[in-house]
Write a protein that holds these residues in place. Structure first.
Motif, short mmCIF file in Angstrom:
data_model
loop_
_atom_site.label_atom_id
_atom_site.label_comp_id
_atom_site.label_asym_id
_atom_site.label_seq_id
_atom_site.Cartn_x
_atom_site.Cartn_y
_atom_site.Cartn_z
N PHE A 277 44.42 42.88 34.40
CA PHE A 277 45.73 42.44 33.91
C PHE A 277 45.76 42.43 32.38
N ALA A 278 44.68 41.92 31.77
CA ALA A 278 44.61 41.90 30.31
C ALA A 278 44.63 43.32 29.74
N ALA A 279 43.90 44.23 30.40
CA ALA A 279 43.88 45.62 29.95
C ALA A 279 45.26 46.26 30.07
N TYR A 293 55.43 48.08 36.89
CA TYR A 293 54.90 46.77 36.51
C TYR A 293 54.83 45.83 37.72
N GLY A 294 55.93 45.72 38.47
CA GLY A 294 55.96 44.81 39.61
C GLY A 294 54.93 45.16 40.66
N MET A 295 54.78 46.45 40.94
CA MET A 295 53.80 46.91 41.92
C MET A 295 52.38 46.61 41.46
N ASP A 296 52.07 46.94 40.21
CA ASP A 296 50.72 46.74 39.69
C ASP A 296 50.35 45.27 39.65
N PHE A 299 49.88 43.45 43.11
CA PHE A 299 48.58 43.70 43.73
C PHE A 299 47.48 42.92 43.04
N ILE A 300 47.48 42.94 41.70
CA ILE A 300 46.47 42.19 40.95
C ILE A 300 46.58 40.70 41.25
N ALA A 301 47.81 40.19 41.34
CA ALA A 301 48.01 38.76 41.59
C ALA A 301 47.49 38.36 42.96
N MET A 302 47.73 39.18 43.99
CA MET A 302 47.25 38.83 45.32
C MET A 302 45.72 38.86 45.40
#
Length: 366
Positions: A277-279, A293-296, A299-302
């Motif tokens: 996420f930081a990258a 953005y929403g898709m990426d 997935f990272i959040a889940m």
């Protein structure tokens, strides 16, 4: 003319790159491109999913912006790659909404399942929600094992079916490799390439992210996330064998194999997604597909929530917080399962299929 505007642009760029070939040593995309003189939609989606978005070709290219040729391969293929997820998704009706609102849908799905589990427990015995439960079978005071297994097995099997149908459509569209079906050698080579993230290296110097100084940070975060996920899946698989073959019920002692695997995986699913996420937030806008953005992030959040709630549950499982934490953890896992076929998770599946095809093409050419 191609099916979408971005594929038209990808065709233009691949034609320019095929005339130049300066970047052929950077990754698999350019050698695969050189095997073609014209590009179908399937060819372009194949090349888009073969791209690991390391950014090296953008930095090295003499025709990248502000040159009038405007050659930006990483961003163009990133947009085409995101559109391919929706193009091959099964069923089609579910793909578009998640692409636009991935984070919101993921969070709603996780909280809805958590609320369902808490409501189920409260309806049966409200005292179990904040009670202290220890010993084998403590987790099943909140919800019986058979009910929990039925819910999550159904979600997991649906995800597997939807992913299988999507990959089948993708494989058919990119065309069978010359020489027929993928052989064992090609599959093994693709496993090695995927496991090592071989092409996320910018031709050997590292990945370009926020500036023209390459590093291996994105590769490290991808490894932590990928192997963290595999370790958590292995922990769940071992626990399933314990339950059905040995008659041992969760939770298990901290030194037991499912807990050791799950703890290592949980750490990977916390550190890796934070780094990714930081990258992404620091990534050069010239390389970024801003529409995904929403898709990426969904997935990272889940992945992050799965790791975080799992680790908190391990630490606090013998306290009154166990019930709510278990519900949140199961909600995150459920949301991860049902959104897998429509979000960023499929990029790993499609990329592996593209690596298999590339390995076979190379073997056939050799």
């Amino acid at each position: 003319m191609h099916g979408t505007r971005i594929l038209d642009e990808a065709d233009r760029l691949m034609t320019v790159c095929n005339s130049c070939r300066y970047c052929e040593g950077l990754c698999a995309v350019f050698p695969a491109m050189e095997m073609r003189r014209a590009f179908s939609d399937g060819d372009l989606n194949y090349l888009a999913n073969l791209c690991h978005s390391c950014g090296a070709c953008y930095v090295d290219c003499q025709f990248s912006p502000p040159h009038e040729f405007n050659v930006n391969v990483p961003k163009t293929l990133a947009v085409a790659r995101a559109e391919s997820y929706a193009a091959y998704a099964w069923p089609q009706a579910l793909s578009g909404a998640f692409a636009r609102n991935g984070l919101v849908i993921s969070v709603i799905a996780a909280l809805s399942m958590a609320a369902f589990i808490l409501g189920f427990a409260a309806l049966n015995d409200s005292g179990v929600l904040f009670g202290v439960h220890t010993g084998p079978g403590a987790f099943y005071r909140l919800m019986p094992h058979n009910v929990m297994a039925a819910l999550f097995s159904a979600a997991f099997l649906y995800a597997i079916l939807a992913l299988a149908m999507s990959v089948r459509a993708f494989w058919r569209d990119i065309g069978a490799p010359i020489g027929g079906r993928a052989d064992g050698g090609s599959i093994f080579q693709a496993i090695r390439d995927a496991g090592e993230l071989r092409y996320l290296h910018g031709g050997g110097v590292g990945c370009y992210n926020e500036d023209d100084r390459p590093s291996d940070r994105r590769k490290l975060y991808h490894h932590l996330t990928f192997y963290g996920f595999l370790l958590c899946f292995a922990a769940t698989s071992v626990a399933t064998l314990y339950h059905y073959l040995l008659g041992r019920e969760a939770p298990y002692p901290w030194w037991d194999l499912p807990v050791v695997l799950g703890s290592l995986g949980g750490i990977g699913l916390i550190v890796g997604p934070i780094g990714l996420f930081a990258a992404r937030m620091r990534r050069d806008p010239a390389l970024l597909d801003e529409f995904s953005y929403g898709m990426d992030v969904g997935f990272i959040a889940m992945l992050f929530l799965t790791g975080l709630t799992g680790m908190l549950l391990l630490v606090l499982r013998e306290t009154a917080a166990m019930g709510p934490l278990l519900a949140l953890h199961l909600g995150a896992v459920f949301a991860l399962f049902i959104t897998m076929p429509y979000g960023k998770f499929v990029h790993g599946i499609y990329r592996f299929a593209a690596l298999v095809r590339y390995a076979q093409e190379r073997r056939t050419a050799a």
